[in-house]
Enzyme design. Structure first.
Site, PDB file in Angstrom:
ATOM      1  N   CYS A 180       0.442   0.902  -9.412  1.00  0.00           N
ATOM      2  CA  CYS A 180       0.399   0.126  -8.179  1.00  0.00           C
ATOM      3  C   CYS A 180      -1.015  -0.425  -7.957  1.00  0.00           C
ATOM      4  CB  CYS A 180       0.816   0.960  -6.983  1.00  0.00           C
ATOM      5  SG  CYS A 180       0.721   0.076  -5.410  1.00  0.00           S
ATOM      6  N   LYS A 234       6.273   3.470 -15.276  1.00  0.00           N
ATOM      7  CA  LYS A 234       6.140   2.055 -14.927  1.00  0.00           C
ATOM      8  C   LYS A 234       4.695   1.632 -15.157  1.00  0.00           C
ATOM      9  CE  LYS A 234       7.403  -1.342 -11.416  1.00  0.00           C
ATOM     10  NZ  LYS A 234       8.061  -1.553 -10.097  1.00  0.00           N
ATOM     11  N   ILE A 276       7.167  -5.109 -16.194  1.00  0.00           N
ATOM     12  CA  ILE A 276       5.823  -4.693 -15.794  1.00  0.00           C
ATOM     13  C   ILE A 276       5.781  -4.550 -14.279  1.00  0.00           C
ATOM     14  CG2 ILE A 276       4.618  -5.781 -17.732  1.00  0.00           C
ATOM     15  CD1 ILE A 276       4.172  -8.254 -15.861  1.00  0.00           C
ATOM     16  N   ASN A 277       4.729  -3.881 -13.804  1.00  0.00           N
ATOM     17  CA  ASN A 277       4.424  -3.917 -12.382  1.00  0.00           C
ATOM     18  C   ASN A 277       3.730  -5.253 -12.090  1.00  0.00           C
ATOM     19  OD1 ASN A 277       3.991  -3.119  -9.659  1.00  0.00           O
ATOM     20  ND2 ASN A 277       3.691  -1.001 -10.294  1.00  0.00           N
ATOM     21  N   GLY A 326       0.789  -1.231   0.000  1.00  0.00           N
ATOM     22  CA  GLY A 326       0.000   0.000   0.000  1.00  0.00           C
ATOM     23  C   GLY A 326       0.816   1.273   0.000  1.00  0.00           C
ATOM     24  N   ASN A 346       5.372   5.726 -10.775  1.00  0.00           N
ATOM     25  CA  ASN A 346       4.619   4.524 -10.404  1.00  0.00           C
ATOM     26  C   ASN A 346       3.144   4.815 -10.616  1.00  0.00           C
ATOM     27  OD1 ASN A 346       3.480   2.248  -9.326  1.00  0.00           O
ATOM     28  ND2 ASN A 346       4.528   2.365  -7.354  1.00  0.00           N
ATOM     29  N   GLY A 387       9.855 -11.501 -12.371  1.00  0.00           N
ATOM     30  CA  GLY A 387      10.236 -12.897 -12.264  1.00  0.00           C
ATOM     31  C   GLY A 387      11.668 -13.229 -12.607  1.00  0.00           C
TER      32      GLY A 387
END
Length: 357
Positions: A173, A207, A233-234, A115, A170, A286
């Site tokens: 999110c 992003k 990616i986010n 958050g 950002n 990843g």
């Protein structure tokens, strides 16, 4: 009950994640190990990267939210070797973040709902930025806002500070209210990037979220707004459930999935944007090995960010930096950029079909 860690946790908590379920992936022998051990090239490839107006010494960066403010990781990583440090996202005012639980281990990944917990702009400049300036690596400050005006205010204030190489917006999110609004609407994306670009001399990176139907339209909007590069990616939106209690495990219900499980999605996004939009790409999602990095480069990324893997293996960035030159040389390249976007689609299928005739 699954082991729970917080990306903002203490060093002891980070060490506890060495047993993370996907740690075994780290031990898989690299395709380039034999090349590295038997015939090291006497000529090191040029690993420098140009991301619009931003120049970085090598393509190995660390992702926002997984590396703290860098001082937490100095025990493990020679910070000056990194291609870039992206500290935790900051907002204009302090944020307490979401209620617990905030992180859950999943199959091949980590689900988080932090958050955007942070101390705000003023405290960042006063308490965090001095150390970041001393790291010896380019510092890319991640910023988030609820409105275009908030993004612009952050950019204007940070533009006055020394030791910042670029800004990463950002706008993607998934763990805060309206956190992905700017990255799911092309026009809103263009507006926020353009607003920041017009109010700072710093390079601007957007992003983006994978939680859209067509990520290329969003990337094009970022490019139209003046972004120097995009980060792809986010996290992917996900959920974890305790069916016996009929409750979600994350306090916020939905969180962002990261780790090896999302790499195929990230690779697809990088390839699509590289093929259709003329803008440099930072790939993230990843990455656990040097092989993973090479996949992103071939798909179209000029640089990469290491995220969740830093919890499982804090020294991963140094290891990849040691291995990367041999991997690049193995493709006959003298410069990293010579292999960016060299992916061939369908060649294996054609070869297989021909062999079967």
């Amino acid at each position: 009950m699954p082991f729970v860690v917080c990306p903002c946790g203490t060093l002891s908590e980070r060490r506890g994640l060495i047993g993370f379920s996907f740690s075994a992936i780290i031990e898989v022998p690299l395709a380039f190990k034999k090349t590295m051990t038997e015939s090291a090239s006497p000529v090191l490839p040029d690993l420098s990267v140009q991301l619009g107006r931003l120049s970085i010494p090598n393509p190995i960066m660390v992702a926002s939210g997984t590396f703290g403010y860098a001082n937490e990781m100095q025990e493990f990583v020679p910070l000056h070797r990194l291609g870039g440090i992206v500290p935790k996202t900051i907002t204009v005012a302090p944020r307490a973040g979401n209620r617990p639980w905030r992180t859950i281990e999943t199959a091949s990944g980590l689900l988080n709902s932090i958050g955007l917990d942070n101390d705000g702009l003023e405290q960042f400049v006063q308490d965090k930025l001095p150390f970041l300036r001393s790291c010896g690596a380019p510092v890319v400050v991640s910023i988030a806002g609820g409105t275009v005006a908030e993004f612009v205010l952050l950019a204007e204030q940070l533009d006055k500070e020394s030791g910042i190489a670029a800004l990463e917006l950002n706008i993607s999110c998934p763990n805060v209210s309206h956190g992905v609004d700017f990255a799911t609407d092309p026009e809103l994306c263009r507006q926020v990037v353009e607003g920041v670009r017009h109010n700072t001399q710093l390079p601007v990176i957007a992003k983006l979220t994978p939680n859209v139907t067509d990520i290329t339209s969003i990337a094009q909007a970022a490019a139209d707004g003046g972004a120097d590069a995009v980060t792809l990616i986010n996290t992917c939106q996900g959920m974890a459930i305790n069916w016996r209690k009929q409750r979600t495990l994350l306090g916020n219900g939905i969180g962002g999935l990261s780790g090896p499980a999302i790499k195929p999605i990230a690779l697809r996004c990088v390839h699509q944007v590289h093929a259709r939009v003329g803008i440099p790409i930072i790939g993230v999602g990843g990455i656990m090995t040097t092989d993973d990095c090479m996949e992103f480069f071939v798909a179209g990324a000029s640089a990469v960010q290491i995220g969740t893997a830093s919890f499982a293996e804090p020294v991963i960035t140094a290891r990849i930096l040691d291995e990367l030159p041999a991997a690049v040389n193995s493709l006959g390249a003298s410069e990293l950029q010579q292999i960016v976007g060299t992916l061939v689609i369908g060649d294996h299928a054609k070869t297989s079909a021909k062999a079967g005739e």
